[in-house]
Design an enzyme around this catalytic site. Structure first.
Site, PDB file in Angstrom:
ATOM      1  N   GLU A 166       0.807  -1.227   0.000  1.00 30.88           N
ATOM      2  CA  GLU A 166       0.000   0.000   0.000  1.00 30.88           C
ATOM      3  C   GLU A 166       0.837   1.274   0.000  1.00 30.88           C
ATOM      4  O   GLU A 166       0.715   2.119   0.894  1.00 30.88           O
ATOM      5  CB  GLU A 166      -0.966  -0.026   1.180  1.00 30.88           C
ATOM      6  CG  GLU A 166      -1.904  -1.224   1.144  1.00 30.88           C
ATOM      7  CD  GLU A 166      -2.817  -1.344   2.363  1.00 30.88           C
ATOM      8  OE1 GLU A 166      -2.783  -0.451   3.236  1.00 30.88           O
ATOM      9  OE2 GLU A 166      -3.545  -2.345   2.441  1.00 30.88           O
ATOM     10  N   ASN A 207       2.130  -4.463  -3.539  1.00 32.14           N
ATOM     11  CA  ASN A 207       0.751  -4.859  -3.279  1.00 32.14           C
ATOM     12  C   ASN A 207      -0.060  -3.646  -2.845  1.00 32.14           C
ATOM     13  O   ASN A 207       0.401  -2.838  -2.033  1.00 32.14           O
ATOM     14  CB  ASN A 207       0.750  -5.922  -2.166  1.00 32.14           C
ATOM     15  CG  ASN A 207      -0.578  -6.617  -1.985  1.00 32.14           C
ATOM     16  OD1 ASN A 207      -1.143  -7.139  -2.942  1.00 32.14           O
ATOM     17  ND2 ASN A 207      -1.079  -6.656  -0.755  1.00 32.14           N
ATOM     18  N   HIS A 243     -10.295  -5.841  -2.394  1.00 33.18           N
ATOM     19  CA  HIS A 243     -11.318  -5.732  -1.351  1.00 33.18           C
ATOM     20  C   HIS A 243     -12.480  -4.948  -1.964  1.00 33.18           C
ATOM     21  O   HIS A 243     -12.470  -3.717  -1.997  1.00 33.18           O
ATOM     22  CB  HIS A 243     -10.759  -5.014  -0.125  1.00 33.18           C
ATOM     23  CG  HIS A 243      -9.706  -5.794   0.601  1.00 33.18           C
ATOM     24  ND1 HIS A 243      -9.960  -7.000   1.206  1.00 33.18           N
ATOM     25  CD2 HIS A 243      -8.392  -5.537   0.820  1.00 33.18           C
ATOM     26  CE1 HIS A 243      -8.849  -7.459   1.774  1.00 33.18           C
ATOM     27  NE2 HIS A 243      -7.878  -6.594   1.544  1.00 33.18           N
ATOM     28  N   GLU A 272      -6.059 -10.478  -2.057  1.00 32.34           N
ATOM     29  CA  GLU A 272      -6.847 -10.347  -0.825  1.00 32.34           C
ATOM     30  C   GLU A 272      -8.331 -10.226  -1.137  1.00 32.34           C
ATOM     31  O   GLU A 272      -9.038  -9.392  -0.562  1.00 32.34           O
ATOM     32  CB  GLU A 272      -6.363  -9.140  -0.017  1.00 32.34           C
ATOM     33  CG  GLU A 272      -4.886  -9.160   0.312  1.00 32.34           C
ATOM     34  CD  GLU A 272      -4.412  -7.960   1.136  1.00 32.34           C
ATOM     35  OE1 GLU A 272      -5.261  -7.318   1.807  1.00 32.34           O
ATOM     36  OE2 GLU A 272      -3.203  -7.673   1.121  1.00 32.34           O
ATOM     37  N   ASP A 274     -12.161 -10.191  -1.302  1.00 36.57           N
ATOM     38  CA  ASP A 274     -13.446 -10.397  -0.638  1.00 36.57           C
ATOM     39  C   ASP A 274     -14.424  -9.363  -1.195  1.00 36.57           C
ATOM     40  O   ASP A 274     -14.017  -8.393  -1.828  1.00 36.57           O
ATOM     41  CB  ASP A 274     -13.357 -10.341   0.895  1.00 36.57           C
ATOM     42  CG  ASP A 274     -12.645  -9.114   1.442  1.00 36.57           C
ATOM     43  OD1 ASP A 274     -12.616  -8.065   0.756  1.00 36.57           O
ATOM     44  OD2 ASP A 274     -12.117  -9.180   2.565  1.00 36.57           O
TER      45      ASP A 274
END
Length: 513
Positions: A166, A207, A243, A272, A274
């Site tokens: 990030e 990432n 996300h 990641e 979801d």
């Protein structure tokens, strides 16, 4: 859509247990989400056939949950530690490294034949306070030392690292951190070089979230990696966290965005995934969620250098979403009871799974078990589970092929048992029952009650209705049901993940202990 409960662990499913079914004529339809027969292949096997992996995040506290680890260890081919390799865990005090928690994750991966993604070496968050207190001139040597120690420790156990996590704000500017404050954007190249020196075999990634589609933030990442590659900095790929949320649009041109990074010679990974929603969940939100999951997987499969997909844990039971986004949740492939959701079937479809209602073993059976207790006393001399089966598929199921298992502990006293069917709309003469030992014994499970059927079939959409079962030890000594694997205090019927259903000896519903 069909949903799936996979066989857990490496144990072969035998003929089985409680709940069951019989003739379907005249039985009532039950509502609720459909759950399908167990597929022949896991998510990872499906992904492997496409040249990809399919993985899940996990964390140390979850590994004490045997029902959870059974699915984690069998369904997924890759795992990512959620927190146990972050800076506040691995170097809470400067120069004092702690690897025990991360070692548990890598050991689990090794034992289950899974690759492990290291997460993460440099991040602005979850830093111990001493990092932010360092004078600027001490930040670079501290960062390089941290990377060197951690990456060296996990050399050979970790196949890829999120080296820098990030680095960007939403507008594409660099995020403020002790590293950027001390070194400017050069900290990223320095971190990558240090990681490569410590573990030359590991794949190195940058990432970030909200870089899945085209936009200012992904443009900034694209410009950064182009510059790093031109300078010869070791970099293997870009991780797109993904996300997502159903109340927001799907990332703009995800496939095209992935492809432009791939065209630079980089791998791309969904790291990641979801898809959260405002609670409560409903059919419309779940349908949108399913679509988002499927579209992400399809985008990855369409880009040759997209190497795989990792969900940010596979069950709502351990989701980070509710604590971070109040009022939101239901973000994962399985619900908080470890039961599959429509999104799981959507992912399987995207990965090329054959129709689970097609021809094959178990007649394409799509069964689920529901359970309630018929005895509020957990310490008396009988166990009285109420069970019923629901056919959520489109074809009839021969009940002679069906068995159901309910696990319990025998405690002390006699090791022989008597079993009874007290009532069933099918007629108790159609129901068989027995108790058998479960070897090796597991927590809450050293025996199981198994129910089966002498005849009949269960029509699509039909339920067997309640089957009232009972067992006792032949000396009528007492049980302690409070910690039994399949027991709960539920007094109304609900889907039961810890009651297993088998068709033709193959597990089609539930999680074995």
């Amino acid at each position: 859509m069909d949903l799936v409960m996979r066989r857990s662990g490496g144990r072969l499913a035998g003929p089985c247990a409680l709940l069951a079914g019989a003739l379907a004529l005249g039985t009532a339809l039950l509502g609720g989400p459909a759950v399908a027969a167990s597929p022949e292949t896991t998510l990872h096997e499906l992904a492997s056939a496409q040249g990809r992996y399919f993985g899940s995040a996990t964390d140390n506290s979850e590994l004490t949950d045997t029902a959870y680890t059974a699915v984690l260890g069998s369904e997924f081919g890759q795992i990512t530690p959620g927190n146990s390799m972050k800076w506040d865990t691995t170097e809470p005090v400067q120069g004092q490294f702690k690897f025990a928690k991360g070692d548990v994750i890598t050991d689990f991966g090794r034992q289950h034949g899974q690759s492990v993604r290291g997460h993460t070496l440099v991040w602005h968050s979850q830093l111990p306070s001493w990092v932010g207190a360092l004078p600027p001139e001490q930040v670079e040597p501290a960062m390089v030392n941290h990377i060197t120690e951690v990456a060296t420790h996990y050399r050979g156990a970790v196949t890829a690292w999120d080296v820098v996590n990030e680095p960007f704000n939403e507008d594409g500017t660099y995020r403020t951190s002790p590293f950027h404050t001390a070194m400017g954007s050069d900290y990223i190249a320095t971190a990558l070089r240090a990681a490569h020196a410590a573990d030359p075999e590991a794949k190195l990634y940058l990432n970030d979230y909200n870089i899945e589609g085209l936009g200012a933030k992904s443009d900034a990442m694209y410009a950064l990696v182009t510059e790093l590659l031109a300078e010869g900095v070791p970099l293997d790929g870009v991780g797109m966290q993904a996300h997502l949320a159903v109340q927001y649009g799907f990332p703009y041109e995800m496939r095209a965005n992935m492809q432009r990074f791939a065209d630079l010679g980089l791998d791309v990974a969904v790291t990641e995934l979801d898809v959260r929603m405002q609670l409560p969940a409903d059919a419309t939100k779940l349908a949108t969620q399913s679509s988002y999951y499927q579209r992400v997987v399809e985008a990855c499969l369409a880009v040759e250098r997209c190497v795989g997909v990792t969900v940010w844990d596979w069950t709502d039971k351990y989701s980070w979403v509710p604590s971070t986004f109040p009022g939101q949740g239901a973000a994962n492939l399985y619900d908080e009871n470890l039961l599959p959701k429509p999104a799981l079937a959507a992912v399987r479809t995207a990965l090329g799974a054959e129709d689970d209602d097609g021809e094959g073993e178990g007649d394409g059976a799509t069964l689920k078990a529901q359970y309630r207790t018929n005895d509020s006393a957990t310490g008396d001399n009988q166990i009285k589970p109420g069970l019923q089966l629901v056919n959520t598929g489109s074809t009839a199921v021969s009940l002679q092929d069906v068995t159901v298992r309910y696990w319990f502990t025998g405690e002390n006293g006699a090791s022989t048992y008597s079993t009874w069917c007290d009532w069933s709309p099918l007629g108790c003469s159609a129901v068989t029952s027995r108790v058998a030992a479960w070897n090796p014994a597991a927590a809450g499970a050293d025996h199981y009650l198994e129910a089966g059927f002498r005849s009949g079939s269960l029509a699509p959409g039909a339920s067997t209705g309640e089957i009232q079962l009972r067992l006792n030890k032949t000396d009528w000594s007492r049980f302690d049901e409070s910690d039994d694997y399949s027991h709960s205090g539920a007094t109304s019927y609900a889907d039961a993940a810890k009651v297993a259903v088998y068709v033709g000896g193959e597990l089609v519903w539930g999680i074995e202990p």
